[in-house]
Design an enzyme around this catalytic site. Structure first.
Site, PDB file in Angstrom:
ATOM      1  N   LYS A 275       5.780   5.174   7.541  1.00 25.88           N
ATOM      2  CA  LYS A 275       6.859   4.415   8.166  1.00 25.88           C
ATOM      3  C   LYS A 275       7.775   5.377   8.907  1.00 25.88           C
ATOM      4  O   LYS A 275       8.475   6.177   8.296  1.00 25.88           O
ATOM      5  CB  LYS A 275       7.648   3.648   7.106  1.00 25.88           C
ATOM      6  CG  LYS A 275       8.727   2.774   7.722  1.00 25.88           C
ATOM      7  CD  LYS A 275       8.964   1.530   6.897  1.00 25.88           C
ATOM      8  CE  LYS A 275       9.467   0.418   7.803  1.00 25.88           C
ATOM      9  NZ  LYS A 275       9.627  -0.848   7.161  1.00 25.88           N
TER      10      LYS A 275
ATOM     11  N   GLU B  35     -13.425  -5.269  -5.832  1.00 22.81           N
ATOM     12  CA  GLU B  35     -13.096  -6.663  -6.139  1.00 22.81           C
ATOM     13  C   GLU B  35     -13.930  -7.646  -5.326  1.00 22.81           C
ATOM     14  O   GLU B  35     -13.863  -8.854  -5.544  1.00 22.81           O
ATOM     15  CB  GLU B  35     -11.608  -6.919  -5.836  1.00 22.81           C
ATOM     16  CG  GLU B  35     -10.635  -6.258  -6.801  1.00 22.81           C
ATOM     17  CD  GLU B  35     -10.328  -4.803  -6.478  1.00 22.81           C
ATOM     18  OE1 GLU B  35     -11.128  -4.154  -5.761  1.00 22.81           O
ATOM     19  OE2 GLU B  35      -9.297  -4.297  -6.949  1.00 22.81           O
TER      20      GLU B  35
ATOM     21  N   THR C  55     -12.387  -0.170 -10.874  1.00 20.45           N
ATOM     22  CA  THR C  55     -11.889   0.511  -9.669  1.00 20.45           C
ATOM     23  C   THR C  55     -11.250   1.813 -10.122  1.00 20.45           C
ATOM     24  O   THR C  55     -10.805   1.931 -11.266  1.00 20.45           O
ATOM     25  CB  THR C  55     -10.803  -0.298  -8.945  1.00 20.45           C
ATOM     26  OG1 THR C  55      -9.635  -0.297  -9.752  1.00 20.45           O
ATOM     27  CG2 THR C  55     -11.235  -1.721  -8.682  1.00 20.45           C
TER      28      THR C  55
ATOM     29  N   TRP D  14       5.382   1.366  12.003  1.00 24.84           N
ATOM     30  CA  TRP D  14       4.296   1.874  11.158  1.00 24.84           C
ATOM     31  C   TRP D  14       3.317   2.725  11.968  1.00 24.84           C
ATOM     32  O   TRP D  14       2.981   2.390  13.094  1.00 24.84           O
ATOM     33  CB  TRP D  14       3.519   0.714  10.531  1.00 24.84           C
ATOM     34  CG  TRP D  14       4.333  -0.107   9.578  1.00 24.84           C
ATOM     35  CD1 TRP D  14       4.888  -1.327   9.815  1.00 24.84           C
ATOM     36  CD2 TRP D  14       4.683   0.229   8.238  1.00 24.84           C
ATOM     37  NE1 TRP D  14       5.558  -1.765   8.709  1.00 24.84           N
ATOM     38  CE2 TRP D  14       5.453  -0.833   7.725  1.00 24.84           C
ATOM     39  CE3 TRP D  14       4.432   1.334   7.416  1.00 24.84           C
ATOM     40  CZ2 TRP D  14       5.964  -0.824   6.425  1.00 24.84           C
ATOM     41  CZ3 TRP D  14       4.936   1.328   6.129  1.00 24.84           C
ATOM     42  CH2 TRP D  14       5.691   0.269   5.636  1.00 24.84           C
TER      43      TRP D  14
END
Ligand code: ADP
Length: 538
Positions: free
Chosen positions: A435, A325, A180, A440
């Site tokens: 935030k 993944e 990654t 959020w």
């Protein structure tokens, strides 16, 4: 029967059934085409050549190349001989490149001719690499300081087209290794097993996932060094689909020409690829009527892009989500049969989500306090996954494995909502969420809305520190060439005023020439954060 699921079975089916089907590649000196019959002979020759170079079972063979037929040869030759295919990202920074080669302890490296300079610059730092092989349509090696170095074509010429493939009894044997591009710390290696690749390939071929069939002509634009081109070459070879590889530095023109000339039916790439293609199609006419699906993932596909592709060009757009993944396909957005008569805006809202879970996987969405988030389309939580093609470990990284794989679940670090129909929407990577005053804000949602403004080519939203609110959003906007200098920030903010909650509206819009991209074409917000790190909102 306890029958091992291996790539050898997939290759064998390709060899027995699809000898007449074509593989087309935009090679260095023009279009190259051959059949799977030729392909299979060369796969065997490559395996023999690698054995002659001393590659043993379990050793890593690295590739450093574009999407091409030679790369596809390595995709099967290396795992089927029991070795590990390690696809290196050709656009990494030098220190990451060096780290990865050494961490993987690559034994042999196959390098595309035009990429030699990048490897030459670092070859001294690759002590484990015993041989470099230059992939080119010529049989001589161009002048290079790499040593020992061989010509791919000359190596294959010296071998027979029969290979004594080892029998791989353990389907959990490592077949491939992908790193990654981790934004913090060193890249992490993800081992791919034969079994995982096999089951992932079966899943993506199914009709409600990517629907890859024999009759298709499949063109992966997503690089073969990025999560194995999303596993598509494995699946397409198994099904016997024609494959089309766009070669070195494909631009929108090259892609559209290949779609037209090779009658491509399925193509896959990140949103920035399709944005470029759309921009060219708005100026020049290309026949894309062969396409039955454009698959788009890797980062959020803006709704405006989905609508334009579907309505303007009549091509179904399939939004997908995954990560290295997860081999990678996890979510695919296809409205259910009883949803097709929904009002258009609801239908596109659904297509804009990342979709429902691919059969074979399990997911949980976990809120900050550890509870399971209700499926109400509003409650946010981290997406966690398990299943036969979800990695159980990072390569030689027990510590980082423990951080990410907990209680048998992969913690994706992606914050999502799930609606009552089961459609998952990715709001942000945890670190990209903004935030503001204890609530959020999803930067992806804001970017999507800004990119539906007709003057906007690209937009990225980042969080900027705020004295009062902790963080506030700031929008970095690229205007389309015809609108450059003609639109003010206020116009963008007014446009948002009727489309998002008031407190989501960015404190500032800055116009930039381009949004920096990562090595695989995603918005690299890290560079924007660095560039505007002095900013502070009230
Ligand atoms: P890298 O870190 O190199 O970008 P990956 O390609 O594995 O590595 O990136 C996976 C991440 O990309 C996911 O965790 C998610 O944040 C993002 N992603 C992938 N597909 C989508 C999508 N369709 N919409 C939004 N985000 C996506």
């Amino acid at each position: 029967m306890p029958y091992p699921l291996t790539l050898a079975t997939m290759l064998q089916r390709n060899r027995l059934l699809f000898g007449k089907k074509e593989v087309v590649s935009r090679d260095f000196s023009g279009i190259h085409r051959y059949t799977y019959a030729d392909y299979n002979v060369r796969v065997a020759k490559l395996a023999n050549a690698l054995k002659r170079l001393g590659v043993r079972r379990g050793e890593r063979v690295a590739t450093f190349g574009w999407n091409s037929h030679r790369h596809l040869e390595a995709y099967f030759a290396v795992p089927c001989m029991g070795a590990v295919l390690h696809t290196l990202n050709i656009r990494l920074f030098e220190d990451q490149f060096t780290f990865i080669v050494n961490h993987a302890e690559d034994a042999v490296m196959l390098v595309d001719e035009d990429l030699l300079p990048a490897v030459e610059a670092l070859a001294d730092k690759f002590p484990t690499v015993r041989a470099f092989v230059v992939m080119s349509d010529k049989k001589i090696v161009p002048p290079t300081k790499l040593s020992p170095v061989y010509s791919y074509e000359a190596l294959l010429d010296a071998e027979t087209g029969e290979c004594d493939w080892p029998s791989l009894r353990d389907e959990n044997t490592m077949a491939a290794l992908c790193y990654t591009t981790a934004t913090t710390g060193n890249p992490k290696g993800v081992p791919y097993s034969h079994r995982g690749i096999y089951l992932h390939a079966l899943a993506i071929c199914s009709a409600d996932v990517l629907g890859i069939r024999e009759a298709d002509a499949v063109m992966p634009v997503v690089p073969m060094f990025h999560v194995n081109a999303w596993g598509i070459p494995f699946a397409a070879a198994w099904m016997g689909s024609k494959q089309v590889f766009p070669g070195a530095r494909p631009d929108a023109k090259a892609l559209l020409s290949l779609i037209r000339d090779e009658k491509v039916t399925i193509s896959a790439g990140v949103p920035t690829v399709w944005m470029g293609v759309l921009q060219l199609m708005e100026r020049e006419k290309y026949d894309v009527s062969s396409l039955k699906a454009i698959i788009c993932g890797g980062s959020a596909a803006p709704k405006a892009l989905i609508e334009k592709v579907e309505k303007g060009f009549g091509v179904p757009f399939i939004h997908a989500y995954g990560m290295t993944e997860t081999y990678p396909v996890v979510l695919v957005s296809r409205p259910k049969s009883y949803m097709k008569d929904l009002p258009e805006d609801e239908l596109y809202a659904c297509k804009g989500k990342q979709g429902t879970l691919v059969p074979g996987l399990e997911m949980r969405v976990v809120t900050e306090d550890g509870a399971e988030a209700p499926r109400d389309g509003k409650s946010m939580g981290e997406l966690r996954l398990r299943g036969p093609w979800i990695t159980e470990e990072y390569y030689r990284e027990p510590e980082r494995t423990r951080e990410t794989i907990r209680d048998g679940w992969l913690c994706t670090g992606d914050v999502v909502t799930v609606d009552p129909e089961g459609y998952v929407q990715i709001l942000d990577r945890t670190r990209d969420l903004i935030k503001s005053g204890g609530e959020w804000i999803s930067s992806i949602d804001l970017e999507n809305t800004i990119m539906s403004h007709p003057a906007v080519a690209e937009a990225a939203v980042i969080g900027v520190p705020s004295e009062k609110w902790t963080e506030r959003p700031m929008a970095c906007v690229v205007l389309k060439p015809d609108f450059a200098g003609k639109v003010e920030g206020k116009e963008i903010l007014d446009f948002l005023a009727t489309r998002v909650a008031k407190w989501w509206i960015p404190d500032e819009v800055v116009f930039v020439d381009a949004i920096p991209k990562t090595s695989v074409g995603k918005f690299a917000k890290r560079f924007l954060r660095d560039r505007f790190k002095e900013k502070l909102f009230a």
